[in-house]
Design a protein around this motif. Structure first.
Motif, PDB file in Angstrom:
ATOM      1  N   ALA A 490      13.727   4.754  12.975  1.00 60.97           N
ATOM      2  CA  ALA A 490      13.380   3.340  12.959  1.00 60.97           C
ATOM      3  C   ALA A 490      12.082   3.111  13.727  1.00 60.97           C
ATOM      4  O   ALA A 490      11.894   3.641  14.825  1.00 60.97           O
ATOM      5  N   GLY A 491      11.178   2.327  13.125  1.00 59.91           N
ATOM      6  CA  GLY A 491       9.899   2.019  13.742  1.00 59.91           C
ATOM      7  C   GLY A 491       8.767   2.914  13.312  1.00 59.91           C
ATOM      8  O   GLY A 491       7.594   2.622  13.583  1.00 59.91           O
ATOM      9  N   GLN A 492       9.086   4.033  12.626  1.00 62.12           N
ATOM     10  CA  GLN A 492       8.041   4.960  12.196  1.00 62.12           C
ATOM     11  C   GLN A 492       7.537   4.614  10.792  1.00 62.12           C
ATOM     12  O   GLN A 492       8.320   4.263   9.904  1.00 62.12           O
ATOM     13  N   ASP A 493       6.210   4.732  10.619  1.00 61.92           N
ATOM     14  CA  ASP A 493       5.617   4.643   9.287  1.00 61.92           C
ATOM     15  C   ASP A 493       5.687   6.009   8.632  1.00 61.92           C
ATOM     16  O   ASP A 493       5.496   7.042   9.304  1.00 61.92           O
ATOM     17  N   ALA A 494       5.935   6.036   7.334  1.00 60.18           N
ATOM     18  CA  ALA A 494       6.115   7.319   6.658  1.00 60.18           C
ATOM     19  C   ALA A 494       5.826   7.185   5.171  1.00 60.18           C
ATOM     20  O   ALA A 494       5.692   6.080   4.636  1.00 60.18           O
ATOM     21  N   VAL A 495       5.745   8.346   4.520  1.00 60.03           N
ATOM     22  CA  VAL A 495       5.672   8.428   3.062  1.00 60.03           C
ATOM     23  C   VAL A 495       6.922   9.171   2.601  1.00 60.03           C
ATOM     24  O   VAL A 495       7.230  10.253   3.111  1.00 60.03           O
ATOM     25  N   VAL A 496       7.619   8.580   1.641  1.00 62.39           N
ATOM     26  CA  VAL A 496       8.865   9.150   1.141  1.00 62.39           C
ATOM     27  C   VAL A 496       8.660   9.585  -0.309  1.00 62.39           C
ATOM     28  O   VAL A 496       8.133   8.812  -1.118  1.00 62.39           O
ATOM     29  N   VAL A 497       9.082  10.799  -0.624  1.00 61.69           N
ATOM     30  CA  VAL A 497       9.076  11.286  -1.999  1.00 61.69           C
ATOM     31  C   VAL A 497      10.518  11.457  -2.455  1.00 61.69           C
ATOM     32  O   VAL A 497      11.317  12.111  -1.762  1.00 61.69           O
ATOM     33  N   LEU A 498      10.845  10.845  -3.609  1.00 60.83           N
ATOM     34  CA  LEU A 498      12.191  10.922  -4.173  1.00 60.83           C
ATOM     35  C   LEU A 498      12.182  11.796  -5.423  1.00 60.83           C
ATOM     36  O   LEU A 498      11.134  11.996  -6.045  1.00 60.83           O
TER      37      LEU A 498
END
Length: 881
Positions: A490-498
């Motif tokens: 929680a609170g972290q920026d990220a890139v998610v690949v599904l």
């Protein structure tokens, strides 16, 4: 053998060997943000070589349009002065994607050169990387090239693999040795074989480069064999044509000779060997094809490079004595020469001609003044060099900057002229002047992509056409600050690949989706969706709750309202494009777009602003399609079949060999975006802005659906407020405004008459203040509440009444001083009004001048006015003495 036949024979030969003929891609690369222009045949296949794109074929061949005129690959300075440098050229190539390798590539090359093109085998030399024994043995033992004509090329500067015969895509990634084929023009031409001290001569000319992608280089420099090695070859059409047509310069081949004759016709030159004609002939190809691919002359990026090329061609025509636009007239000749191979050039003939004509007209308006300044500066340098032979023969940087900033001369054009006269340009000083004024070093373009993430997994399955929610999808990769991670909190920026997603990744002008990725106790807010690489989607956002881990099974849900608004705007864009072509003409072509939930922004080729009537007609056509409520029809087709069916392929979009065709109302286009189910879903269409963004390019902004309803409601509210203020019905606003405007004009006229009478009256009051100075009546006074026009009228009247006189009148408004001076003849030969007004202006923080009989000026410091006016009689007396 003509160039067109050489091109065709190349493609047909490789087609007979199982290769798929792939059409030339755009000169604007759509899969490589590091490149300004497509500069080789392999650019469109880069993702295939990297393993992130899959084609239905493993062998390909192409004739690729290429440009080298900016960035790392910049041949512009040499064009016209050497035998083989061009801004635009065609690269013939054959490619293997994990299919055949060195043996077949070498055999194909030898067969084509010796059996199809019938070049003498004893005229051909080859080079190999000095460690590539396999290629050496293939040439020597299987092809039969004598070993004395096979040259091993070693590494440069002692670094391993730093060789002209070792190719690499970048610091890391695919790389491998290459083998080059050279043609020997014979002993009557100076030069030595490759690798010799005389290799820069013209006797041995490289005609083909065979690249063997054999290894992958990691960040440590270690090379590991690729599981499926590939082949990438490149042969310049112009070079092989020169060889087959038995000439030493590319400019002597049939293709260029036709364009050179056209350039000579338009410039009135008989000497076909003139270098300026070669420059013009080369540049018409680059300029025309860049415009075909959507580049427009401008002040930055690709547009700036195009403008430089156009202006360089114009300057060479000017040098030959052509002082009127001529360059655009070569487009027809180019179409006749190359339109058969590239039908898109013929289709865009009128647009290319029009844009070049506009650019020429604009530059010819300033070129004469700029050339005059440059010639004078060069003459001064040459004069100084005569007096002081050791003086540097260099044009000052501030002069070069003035030519650039005021007259539109790119630095390289100024340097071109100077180089012809044996001068250089002080580029350090030029750069300093540029930096002081503005930052002209902006990147050629900013590409919003999620490139740079190290992803090695499977592609993402997109399910967003069918639904905006996907259950039970898996997280296959996570990235924080560009680095792979196993979990994010929680609170972290990220890139998610599904593994699969309903989120549309930004592409083709459509903004990426927003929404939520969630599981029990976990919530990831998706702020934007971008492609990580071909067919891999990255969801950018922030973890709002819990911890998200690789391997988690989650629910992906797109923001439904935002998607619906975007779809309405996107579908309306297609209908608007069709309507614009119906209203304005078929020359209208999309040159860029941005579709988001708020509006659609659509750029297109057109020569001038849209009239109010044209905008109304476009809106009517689109809204008629909306009311018809026609269903959208989507089909998947081969690209060529889709285009033959009438589907439009839009600029800037990357198309695979199989494409998605959207039929919406009367519009048919290739599009991978998301759309409404029926035209009626758009609701309402309204154009809200129209403007110009570049020469020959217009921009329309429009809104749809609930956005359009709110816009109309707000307009209606404002209209009601205006009607209430005017105390009329809304339908009576226009005539009421016209009536008020007429009343205002009448009042302004009456006021001007009253002010004139008042000024005359005040002028009479000033007569008593005139003093006699050597027989000349001198009057210097300040008048309140008078505008500059009335001040001039007062000076004229006072001159008439005083006879011989020198007059200065001043008025102050908002701390600004306005001054008018007048001197009667013949006294203004001695006491000049321009000098008089300047004397007073300098005392009040300004300056001015003008004619001897009447002049005006201004100032910003009223505190010195009284003293300055008091000193006027003394100043006049000095002049009279």
């Amino acid at each position: 053998m003509k160039a067109a036949e050489i091109r065709d024979k190349f493609l047909q030969f490789f087609a007979s060997q199982g290769h798929t003929i792939v059409r030339s891609s755009s000169l604007v690369p759509n899969n490589d943000p590091t490149l300004l222009f497509t500069n080789s045949g392999m650019v469109q296949f880069k993702d295939v070589f990297l393993g992130v794109d899959k084609r239905p074929y493993s062998r390909a061949t192409s004739a690729q349009r290429s440009v080298r005129a900016g960035g790392k690959h910049n041949d512009l300075e040499n064009v016209g002065y050497t035998a083989r440098h061009h801004t635009f050229f065609e690269m013939l190539g054959n490619f293997s994607f994990g299919d055949y390798f060195k043996r077949d590539a070498i055999r194909y090359a030898w067969t084509l050169l010796t059996e199809v093109y019938r070049l003498p085998a004893d005229k051909l030399w080859v080079t190999v990387y000095h460690e590539d024994d396999e290629a050496y043995d293939l040439w020597a033992k299987e092809i039969g090239v004598p070993t004395e004509r096979i040259i091993r090329i070693g590494d440069n500067k002692g670094a391993r693999y730093a060789s002209d015969n070792f190719w690499q895509m970048g610091d890391t990634g695919p790389c491998g040795p290459c083998s080059e084929v050279f043609y020997d023009h014979g002993p009557d031409v100076w030069g030595g074989p490759p690798g010799s001290p005389e290799e820069d001569g013209d006797r041995y000319i490289e005609i083909w480069n065979l690249v063997f992608m054999q290894f992958n280089r990691d960040a440590t420099g270690t090379l590991t064999p690729l599981p499926k090695p590939c082949v990438d070859t490149g042969m310049g059409l112009e070079r092989i044509a020169a060889v087959l047509q038995h000439v030493h310069s590319n400019y002597e081949i049939d293709l260029f000779q036709r364009l050179i004759r056209a350039a000579a016709r338009e410039t009135g030159i008989d000497d076909l060997g003139n270098n300026s004609l070669k420059v013009i002939a080369d540049h018409i190809r680059a300029c025309s094809f860049l415009i075909v691919d959507g580049v427009i002359p401008g002040n930055e990026g690709r547009g700036y490079v195009l403008r430089r090329i156009v202006r360089r061609a114009i300057r060479h025509g000017y040098k030959l004595g052509r002082k009127q636009p001529f360059f655009h007239r070569l487009v027809d000749d180019l179409v006749e020469e190359m339109g058969g191979a590239y039908p898109e050039l013929a289709d865009a003939r009128a647009r290319v001609t029009d844009i070049l004509r506009q650019e020429e007209t604009r530059f010819f308006e300033t070129i004469e003044h700029g050339m005059s300044i440059l010639e004078n500066a060069i003459a001064d340098i040459e004069t100084a060099s005569t007096a002081q032979p050791d003086a540097p023969r260099q044009l000052a940087g501030d002069v070069a900057f003035k030519l650039h900033d005021t007259y539109g001369f790119p630095l390289d054009l100024t340097a071109d002229v100077c180089r012809e006269r044996g001068l250089s340009v002080d580029e350090v000083a030029f750069d300093a002047a540029m930096a002081r004024q503005r930052d002209q070093a902006r990147a050629a373009g900013k590409f919003k992509m999620a490139q740079g993430l190290e992803y090695r997994g499977d592609k993402t399955a997109f399910t967003g056409y069918e639904a905006i929610v996907a259950d039970d999808v898996s997280v296959v990769a996570l990235y924080v600050d560009g680095t792979a991670a196993q979990q994010v909190q929680a609170g972290q920026d990220a890139v998610v690949v599904l593994d699969r997603t309903p989120f549309y990744a930004e592409s083709g002008g459509q903004a990426g989706d927003q929404g939520v990725i969630a599981a029990d106790g976990v919530r990831f807010a998706v702020r934007d969706t971008l492609k990580v690489m071909a067919d891999v989607v990255g969801h950018h956002g922030r973890v709002e709750q819990g911890t998200l881990r690789v391997g988690d099974v989650v629910k992906a849900e797109v923001d439904a309202m935002r998607r619906a608004r975007t779809a309405r705007n996107h579908s309306a864009t297609h209908l608007m494009h069709k309507a614009l072509r119906d209203v304005l003409g078929t020359h209208v072509q999309q040159k860029g777009s941005l579709v988001d939930p708020e509006r659609t922004r659509f750029d297109f080729a057109h020569h001038g602003p849209l009239s109010a009537d044209e905008i109304t007609r476009v809106e009517a056509l689109v809204n008629a399609e909306v009311l018809a409520n026609s269903p959208a029809q989507i089909r998947t087709m081969d690209f060529d079949d889709a285009v033959k069916s009438g589907a439009m392929a839009l600029f800037g979009e990357k198309y695979a060999d199989t494409v998605r065709v959207l039929d919406l109302g009367s519009s048919r286009e290739l599009c991978g975006g998301t759309h409404v189910s029926r035209t009626g879903d758009i609701g309402l269409f309204k154009i809200v802005a129209e403007s110009g963004v570049a020469a020959g390019i217009r921009r329309v902004e429009a809104i749809t659906g609930d956005n359009a309803v709110r816009y109309v409601q707000e307009l209606d509210s404002r209209l009601g407020q205006a009607a209430a203020a005017l105390k009329v019905q809304p339908t009576e606003i226009a005539p009421r405004i016209a009536q008020l405007q007429e009343q205002l004009r009448t009042l302004e006229k009456s006021l001007a008459q009253l002010q004139s009478k008042a000024a005359a009256s005040r002028g009479d009051e000033l007569l008593a203040g005139a003093v006699d100075v050597g027989g000349l009546k001198v009057l210097a006074a300040s008048v309140d509440g008078v505008d500059p026009k009335s001040l001039r009228e007062m000076v004229d009247r006072l001159k008439d009444k005083l006879g011989r006189a020198a007059i200065v009148l001043a008025t102050v408004s908002n701390d600004k001083v306005s001054l008018v001076a007048g001197v009667t003849a013949p006294d203004n030969g001695t006491v000049k009004a321009g000098e008089l007004v300047n004397f007073v202006a300098q005392r009040v923080g300004g300056k001015g001048g003008g004619r001897a009989d009447m002049a005006q000026a201004g100032g910003t410091d009223a505190s010195g006015l009284a003293a300055a006016l008091t000193d006027v009689p003394g100043w006049v007396g000095e002049r009279l003495r």
